[in-house]
Design an enzyme around this catalytic site. Structure first.
Site: not given
Length: 294
Positions: A76, A149
């Site tokens: 990620d 994020n």
């Protein structure tokens, strides 16, 4: 069809073998390849067989080539890095997971060939994930003030709590006494926010999550609010140095900074292969529905 293949490092022969499988599968499907220059240099440490593949290094070069998709090799964190490179370009991302958990990089390395065949056959849908935008009264993250994020603000150089005055559309929400605060997108809700007790949001939710980090008051809990709100933050503490992050990037700020967080004017696009969906990812990554007692 042309794709941009992005990676940051090739740690060992095993990782090189997965990169080789990906590149050869793309070539077999007749898909053109652009390699990130740093990743190409990493591959050359193991072999010269891909030296003829074109490389790109900057946003402007990617914008000119405009590939149909970006394929990342890593975890990620690799995806969070490539977001700062492709920025607002309408290029969807397909993440191949060479790391550990991999919520965003959801394609496992053992099915690389299958994933490429599905992509080539257009057996996928495009999902859009919201971004957040940061603005400040002082210079901060000027090269790319956006995050996929989360934004975080944490104490630095002290063991004492800090006070984070938080406003929503200029109305006081709370003054958090805590080690820090996280403002996350739905995508970021499965990251740092989750580890601090925040809720999981579906990727297409139109929300932010505000999650305090180790708050002093037990009645302070994470809160979900619509992403059409503007969140403003002022911080103070016994020292005048605080750590501020956007995804994996960080800078140091002082109490003189006034920070605003709002929804970004563009989304990040992701490739979702046929047969994949968010709930399946939750099952696999968090082991939901799997009870070893049975």
């Amino acid at each position: 069809m042309k794709v941009f293949v992005y990676g940051l490092q090739v740690k060992d022969e095993e990782e090189y073998s997965y990169a080789k499988v990906l590149i050869e599968a793309l070539i077999q499907e007749g898909i053109g390849i652009l390699l990130y220059y740093q990743f190409a240099n990493e591959l050359r440490k193991y072999s010269d067989e891909f030296v003829d593949i074109a490389t790109v290094a900057r946003y402007e070069e990617i914008k000119k080539a405009l590939p149909e998709a970006t394929i990342t090799l890593g975890g990620d964190g690799t995806i969070l890095k490539v977001v700062t490179l492709i920025r607002d370009l309408p290029i969807p991302i397909l993440g191949i997971n060479l790391g550990r958990l991999g919520f965003l990089a959801s394609v496992e390395k053992k099915i690389i060939k299958k994933a490429v065949r599905q992509f080539s056959a257009k057996e996928f849908t495009i999902l859009e994930r919201s971004m957040l935008e940061l603005s400040s009264n002082k210079t901060l993250f000027t090269s790319f003030p956006y995050a996929l994020n989360d934004f975080t603000l944490n104490r630095r150089d002290t063991s004492s709590m800090i006070t984070i005055h938080t406003f929503v559309d200029d109305v006081l929400l709370n003054s958090y006494w805590a080690d820090g605060i996280i403002i996350s997108t739905p995508t970021g809700s499965t990251g740092y926010s989750l580890s601090c007790g925040g809720p999981i949001l579906f990727p297409d939710s139109h929300n932010f999550v505000i999650t305090p980090v180790a708050p002093h008051n037990l009645n302070v809990r994470p809160i979900v609010l619509p992403d059409n709100k503007r969140i403003s933050i002022k911080v103070e503490g016994r020292t005048n140095s605080f750590m501020c992050t956007l995804d994996s990037r960080y800078e140091t700020i002082t109490s003189e900074y006034q920070i605003d967080i709002r929804k970004a004017p563009f989304n990040m696009k992701f490739v979702q292969l046929k047969g994949r969906h968010f709930m399946k990812t939750m099952n696999e990554k968090l082991l939901w529905g799997f009870d070893k007692r049975n």
